[in-house]
Motif scaffolding. Structure first.
Motif, PDB file in Angstrom:
ATOM      1  N   LEU A  81       0.644  17.204  31.997  1.00 28.28           N
ATOM      2  CA  LEU A  81       1.240  15.877  31.883  1.00 28.28           C
ATOM      3  C   LEU A  81       0.660  15.224  30.648  1.00 28.28           C
ATOM      4  O   LEU A  81      -0.536  15.337  30.381  1.00 28.28           O
ATOM      5  CB  LEU A  81       0.912  15.024  33.114  1.00 28.28           C
ATOM      6  N   VAL A  82       1.501  14.538  29.890  1.00 28.83           N
ATOM      7  CA  VAL A  82       1.079  13.925  28.637  1.00 28.83           C
ATOM      8  C   VAL A  82       1.375  12.438  28.678  1.00 28.83           C
ATOM      9  O   VAL A  82       2.478  12.031  29.046  1.00 28.83           O
ATOM     10  CB  VAL A  82       1.834  14.568  27.448  1.00 28.83           C
ATOM     11  N   ARG A  83       0.371  11.643  28.311  1.00 28.73           N
ATOM     12  CA  ARG A  83       0.582  10.194  28.125  1.00 28.73           C
ATOM     13  C   ARG A  83       0.812   9.977  26.641  1.00 28.73           C
ATOM     14  O   ARG A  83       0.057  10.480  25.810  1.00 28.73           O
ATOM     15  CB  ARG A  83      -0.635   9.399  28.583  1.00 28.73           C
ATOM     16  N   THR A  84       1.853   9.248  26.311  1.00 27.94           N
ATOM     17  CA  THR A  84       2.132   8.987  24.904  1.00 27.94           C
ATOM     18  C   THR A  84       1.995   7.501  24.613  1.00 27.94           C
ATOM     19  O   THR A  84       2.064   6.671  25.504  1.00 27.94           O
ATOM     20  CB  THR A  84       3.553   9.443  24.512  1.00 27.94           C
ATOM     21  N   ALA A  85       1.797   7.203  23.339  1.00 26.48           N
ATOM     22  CA  ALA A  85       1.678   5.818  22.896  1.00 26.48           C
ATOM     23  C   ALA A  85       2.312   5.699  21.518  1.00 26.48           C
ATOM     24  O   ALA A  85       2.279   6.650  20.729  1.00 26.48           O
ATOM     25  CB  ALA A  85       0.208   5.405  22.845  1.00 26.48           C
ATOM     26  N   TRP A  86       2.877   4.549  21.230  1.00 31.74           N
ATOM     27  CA  TRP A  86       3.449   4.293  19.915  1.00 31.74           C
ATOM     28  C   TRP A  86       2.342   3.827  18.978  1.00 31.74           C
ATOM     29  O   TRP A  86       1.595   2.910  19.299  1.00 31.74           O
ATOM     30  CB  TRP A  86       4.543   3.247  19.994  1.00 31.74           C
ATOM     31  N   GLU A  87       2.217   4.488  17.836  1.00 31.54           N
ATOM     32  CA  GLU A  87       1.238   4.105  16.832  1.00 31.54           C
ATOM     33  C   GLU A  87       1.998   3.452  15.674  1.00 31.54           C
ATOM     34  O   GLU A  87       2.870   4.077  15.072  1.00 31.54           O
ATOM     35  CB  GLU A  87       0.491   5.344  16.340  1.00 31.54           C
ATOM     36  N   GLU A  88       1.674   2.196  15.395  1.00 30.05           N
ATOM     37  CA  GLU A  88       2.341   1.468  14.318  1.00 30.05           C
ATOM     38  C   GLU A  88       2.066   2.126  12.976  1.00 30.05           C
ATOM     39  O   GLU A  88       1.013   2.721  12.766  1.00 30.05           O
ATOM     40  CB  GLU A  88       1.846   0.013  14.276  1.00 30.05           C
ATOM     41  N   GLY A  89       3.015   2.001  12.061  1.00 34.73           N
ATOM     42  CA  GLY A  89       2.824   2.497  10.710  1.00 34.73           C
ATOM     43  C   GLY A  89       1.732   1.695  10.012  1.00 34.73           C
ATOM     44  O   GLY A  89       1.413   0.571  10.405  1.00 34.73           O
ATOM     45  N   ARG A  90       1.138   2.283   8.989  1.00 38.04           N
ATOM     46  CA  ARG A  90       0.068   1.582   8.275  1.00 38.04           C
ATOM     47  C   ARG A  90      -0.028   2.118   6.856  1.00 38.04           C
ATOM     48  O   ARG A  90       0.523   3.161   6.531  1.00 38.04           O
ATOM     49  CB  ARG A  90      -1.269   1.779   8.986  1.00 38.04           C
ATOM     50  N   THR A  91      -0.744   1.374   6.027  1.00 38.30           N
ATOM     51  CA  THR A  91      -1.040   1.817   4.668  1.00 38.30           C
ATOM     52  C   THR A  91      -2.549   1.983   4.563  1.00 38.30           C
ATOM     53  O   THR A  91      -3.303   1.040   4.826  1.00 38.30           O
ATOM     54  CB  THR A  91      -0.545   0.799   3.628  1.00 38.30           C
ATOM     55  N   ALA A  92      -2.989   3.173   4.189  1.00 37.25           N
ATOM     56  CA  ALA A  92      -4.423   3.463   4.070  1.00 37.25           C
ATOM     57  C   ALA A  92      -4.982   2.795   2.819  1.00 37.25           C
ATOM     58  O   ALA A  92      -4.243   2.352   1.933  1.00 37.25           O
ATOM     59  CB  ALA A  92      -4.640   4.973   4.005  1.00 37.25           C
ATOM     60  N   GLU A  93      -6.297   2.731   2.756  1.00 36.16           N
ATOM     61  CA  GLU A  93      -6.978   2.120   1.615  1.00 36.16           C
ATOM     62  C   GLU A  93      -6.602   2.782   0.295  1.00 36.16           C
ATOM     63  O   GLU A  93      -6.574   2.137  -0.745  1.00 36.16           O
ATOM     64  CB  GLU A  93      -8.494   2.165   1.810  1.00 36.16           C
ATOM     65  N   ASP A  94      -6.298   4.074   0.338  1.00 36.61           N
ATOM     66  CA  ASP A  94      -5.942   4.784  -0.893  1.00 36.61           C
ATOM     67  C   ASP A  94      -4.461   4.628  -1.255  1.00 36.61           C
ATOM     68  O   ASP A  94      -3.982   5.224  -2.218  1.00 36.61           O
ATOM     69  CB  ASP A  94      -6.313   6.261  -0.799  1.00 36.61           C
ATOM     70  N   GLY A  95      -3.741   3.824  -0.466  1.00 35.50           N
ATOM     71  CA  GLY A  95      -2.329   3.566  -0.751  1.00 35.50           C
ATOM     72  C   GLY A  95      -1.365   4.481  -0.030  1.00 35.50           C
ATOM     73  O   GLY A  95      -0.151   4.308  -0.129  1.00 35.50           O
ATOM     74  N   THR A  96      -1.863   5.474   0.697  1.00 34.18           N
ATOM     75  CA  THR A  96      -1.001   6.380   1.440  1.00 34.18           C
ATOM     76  C   THR A  96      -0.323   5.614   2.568  1.00 34.18           C
ATOM     77  O   THR A  96      -0.977   4.900   3.323  1.00 34.18           O
ATOM     78  CB  THR A  96      -1.810   7.546   2.036  1.00 34.18           C
ATOM     79  N   VAL A  97       1.001   5.745   2.657  1.00 42.66           N
ATOM     80  CA  VAL A  97       1.774   5.065   3.699  1.00 42.66           C
ATOM     81  C   VAL A  97       2.032   6.043   4.836  1.00 42.66           C
ATOM     82  O   VAL A  97       2.514   7.159   4.615  1.00 42.66           O
ATOM     83  CB  VAL A  97       3.111   4.535   3.137  1.00 42.66           C
ATOM     84  N   TYR A  98       1.684   5.633   6.048  1.00 43.73           N
ATOM     85  CA  TYR A  98       1.917   6.429   7.250  1.00 43.73           C
ATOM     86  C   TYR A  98       2.955   5.712   8.096  1.00 43.73           C
ATOM     87  O   TYR A  98       2.773   4.547   8.453  1.00 43.73           O
ATOM     88  CB  TYR A  98       0.627   6.604   8.056  1.00 43.73           C
ATOM     89  N   ASP A  99       4.065   6.402   8.404  1.00 40.76           N
ATOM     90  CA  ASP A  99       5.109   5.823   9.248  1.00 40.76           C
ATOM     91  C   ASP A  99       4.618   5.706  10.682  1.00 40.76           C
ATOM     92  O   ASP A  99       3.720   6.438  11.109  1.00 40.76           O
ATOM     93  CB  ASP A  99       6.362   6.704   9.226  1.00 40.76           C
ATOM     94  N   GLY A 100       5.230   4.825  11.447  1.00 44.49           N
ATOM     95  CA  GLY A 100       4.940   4.735  12.871  1.00 44.49           C
ATOM     96  C   GLY A 100       5.352   6.030  13.554  1.00 44.49           C
ATOM     97  O   GLY A 100       6.260   6.725  13.094  1.00 44.49           O
ATOM     98  N   GLN A 101       4.657   6.361  14.633  1.00 43.93           N
ATOM     99  CA  GLN A 101       4.949   7.615  15.325  1.00 43.93           C
ATOM    100  C   GLN A 101       4.478   7.573  16.771  1.00 43.93           C
ATOM    101  O   GLN A 101       3.646   6.760  17.139  1.00 43.93           O
ATOM    102  CB  GLN A 101       4.283   8.781  14.613  1.00 43.93           C
ATOM    103  N   ILE A 102       5.028   8.467  17.564  1.00 43.13           N
ATOM    104  CA  ILE A 102       4.558   8.635  18.937  1.00 43.13           C
ATOM    105  C   ILE A 102       3.377   9.582  18.885  1.00 43.13           C
ATOM    106  O   ILE A 102       3.442  10.642  18.271  1.00 43.13           O
ATOM    107  CB  ILE A 102       5.655   9.187  19.849  1.00 43.13           C
TER     108      ILE A 102
END
Length: 128
Positions: A81-102
Motif C-alpha cells: 500500500l502506498v500513501r501519496t502526497a502532492w509536492e508543490e513545484g519549486r525553484t532551487a537556489e541554483d535556478g533549477t525549476v522543479y514541477d509539482g509532482q505526486i
C-alpha cells in the motif's frame, strides 16, 4: 501497488546511494498507472524512514544483494500500500525549476503475505 521494477542508483550531486522504484497500481480506477520514485539512504535512522517503510511493507528485513538482478528477483511482484502526497513545484537556489509532482509519502503492508501473481505491464509511465 505492485513493485514492477527496482534498481540501485546513486545521486549525481552528492553520490548518495538509493533505489529507483516503479510501482504499478493494481486495483481501482487507476489500475495500470505507474508511479516512479527514488529513495535515497544515508545510513541515519532519521533520513532512512522511507527505505525502512518500504522493506517492512515488502516483509523484508534488508535489501540483500544490491545488484539490479538480485533486487529485481527479491522485490518484483511484491504488493504494497502506498500513501501519496502532492509536492508543490519549486525553484532551487541554483535556478533549477522543479514541477509539482505526486510523491510517495510512505508504505504499508498490503496483506499478510505480500507476494502476488503479477505480469509487468507495458511501459506507459506517467511522470510522477
Amino acid at each position: 501497488c505492485v513493485v514492477d521494477t527496482i534498481e540501485p542508483i546513486v545521486s549525481s550531486k552528492k553520490g548518495t546511494p538509493g533505489l529507483k522504484l516503479r510501482l504499478v497500481v493494481s486495483a481501482g480506477p487507476e489500475k495500470g498507472t505507474a508511479l516512479t520514485d527514488r529513495i535515497y539512504y544515508t545510513g541515519t535512522k532519521k533520513s532512512d524512514w522511507k527505505k525502512s517503510e518500504f522493506l517492512q511493507a515488502c516483509n523484508e528485513k534488508n535489501l540483500g544483494k544490491t545488484d539490479a538482478i538480485s533486487m529485481m528477483e527479491k522485490f518484483t511482484g511484491k504488493k504494497v500500500l502506498v500513501r501519496t502526497a502532492w509536492e508543490e513545484g519549486r525553484t532551487a537556489e541554483d535556478g533549477t525549476v522543479y514541477d509539482g509532482q505526486i510523491r510517495i509519502g510512505g508504505f504499508q503492508v498490503s496483506a499478510p503475505t505480500s507476494a502476488v501473481s503479477y505480469s509487468p505491464v507495458e511501459n506507459t509511465e506517467t511522470p510522477f
